[in-house]
Design a protein around this motif. Structure first.
Motif, PDB file in Angstrom:
ATOM      1  N   ASN A  62      -9.694 -71.499 -14.920  1.00 47.54           N
ATOM      2  CA  ASN A  62      -8.814 -72.213 -15.847  1.00 47.54           C
ATOM      3  C   ASN A  62      -9.625 -72.985 -16.881  1.00 47.54           C
ATOM      4  N   ILE A  63     -10.685 -73.639 -16.423  1.00 48.44           N
ATOM      5  CA  ILE A  63     -11.546 -74.375 -17.348  1.00 48.44           C
ATOM      6  C   ILE A  63     -12.180 -73.420 -18.363  1.00 48.44           C
ATOM      7  N   GLU A  64     -12.654 -72.276 -17.864  1.00 48.20           N
ATOM      8  CA  GLU A  64     -13.265 -71.281 -18.765  1.00 48.20           C
ATOM      9  C   GLU A  64     -12.258 -70.797 -19.801  1.00 48.20           C
ATOM     10  N   GLU A  65     -11.045 -70.508 -19.349  1.00 47.57           N
ATOM     11  CA  GLU A  65     -10.003 -70.040 -20.264  1.00 47.57           C
ATOM     12  C   GLU A  65      -9.680 -71.116 -21.296  1.00 47.57           C
ATOM     13  N   THR A  66      -9.562 -72.363 -20.839  1.00 53.05           N
ATOM     14  CA  THR A  66      -9.280 -73.472 -21.753  1.00 53.05           C
ATOM     15  C   THR A  66     -10.406 -73.637 -22.766  1.00 53.05           C
ATOM     16  N   LEU A  67     -11.645 -73.561 -22.275  1.00 54.92           N
ATOM     17  CA  LEU A  67     -12.785 -73.688 -23.191  1.00 54.92           C
ATOM     18  C   LEU A  67     -12.815 -72.541 -24.191  1.00 54.92           C
ATOM     19  N   SER A  68     -12.526 -71.340 -23.725  1.00 56.35           N
ATOM     20  CA  SER A  68     -12.504 -70.191 -24.638  1.00 56.35           C
ATOM     21  C   SER A  68     -11.450 -70.393 -25.726  1.00 56.35           C
ATOM     22  N   LYS A  69     -10.255 -70.825 -25.309  1.00 53.89           N
ATOM     23  CA  LYS A  69      -9.197 -71.073 -26.289  1.00 53.89           C
ATOM     24  C   LYS A  69      -9.606 -72.188 -27.249  1.00 53.89           C
ATOM     25  N   THR A  70     -10.230 -73.243 -26.706  1.00 55.26           N
ATOM     26  CA  THR A  70     -10.671 -74.362 -27.544  1.00 55.26           C
ATOM     27  C   THR A  70     -11.707 -73.909 -28.551  1.00 55.26           C
ATOM     28  N   ILE A  71     -12.635 -73.083 -28.099  1.00 49.93           N
ATOM     29  CA  ILE A  71     -13.673 -72.573 -29.004  1.00 49.93           C
ATOM     30  C   ILE A  71     -13.043 -71.721 -30.096  1.00 49.93           C
TER      31      ILE A  71
END
Length: 164
Positions: A62-71
């Motif tokens: 979830n953190i990775e997905e959130t970071l990817s979306k944020t990036i």
């Protein structure tokens, strides 16, 4: 259904002649029960660890997905900001070019106006000089005429004489 340690403990075998030594079989079964309980306990611990690791993996996913979306959002915002900055820079350049053209046109117009005024002043100066020359020449002509000598002799006779 899998075998439980209690199933192993309660298992009773039929007796026959010349069968196995009962104490030896019981000791062996006790060892199997102990080992089987240990394996079950370890299996439960590993299952719990697996659940914990799966929860952590889900959390990090979830953190990775959130970071990817944020990036991605940050990159899009940066691209849009860059695009807007380029547009604004182009508008500033165009506006500056318009202002420069206006200033140049104003300067050229003033320069032409001043050049016309200078020409007009030169013409007026030439006319003035011609008229002044004509006036001076006319005055000289008057001075050259004969009437001035008689005027001078009259003035000399009219002058008061000094008495001593």
């Amino acid at each position: 259904m899998p075998l439980t340690p209690l199933d192993i403990h309660n298992k009773e075998f039929a007796r026959r002649i010349r069968g196995y030594d009962e104490d030896e079989v019981n000791e062996f079964l006790d060892q199997i029960i102990k080992d089987y309980e240990s394996v079950i306990r370890e299996n439960k611990e590993l299952g719990n660890q697996l659940l914990t690791m799966q929860e952590r993996l889900d959390h990090f996913s979830n953190i990775e997905e959130t970071l990817s979306k944020t990036i991605i959002v940050a990159q899009e915002a940066a691209d849009e900001l860059k695009h807007n900055a380029k547009k604004e820079a182009q508008l500033i350049v165009k506006e500056s070019e318009k202002n420069a053209d206006r200033i140049i046109n104003d300067a050229l117009s003033k320069s032409r106006k001043i050049a016309l005024e200078v020409e007009e002043l030169k013409k007026q100066a030439s006319i003035y000089r011609t008229r002044f020359r004509s006036l001076v020449e006319a005055q000289l002509e008057l001075l050259k005429q004969e009437g001035w000598e008689t005027l001078e002799s009259r003035e000399a006779s009219l002058e008061p004489k000094e008495v001593y």
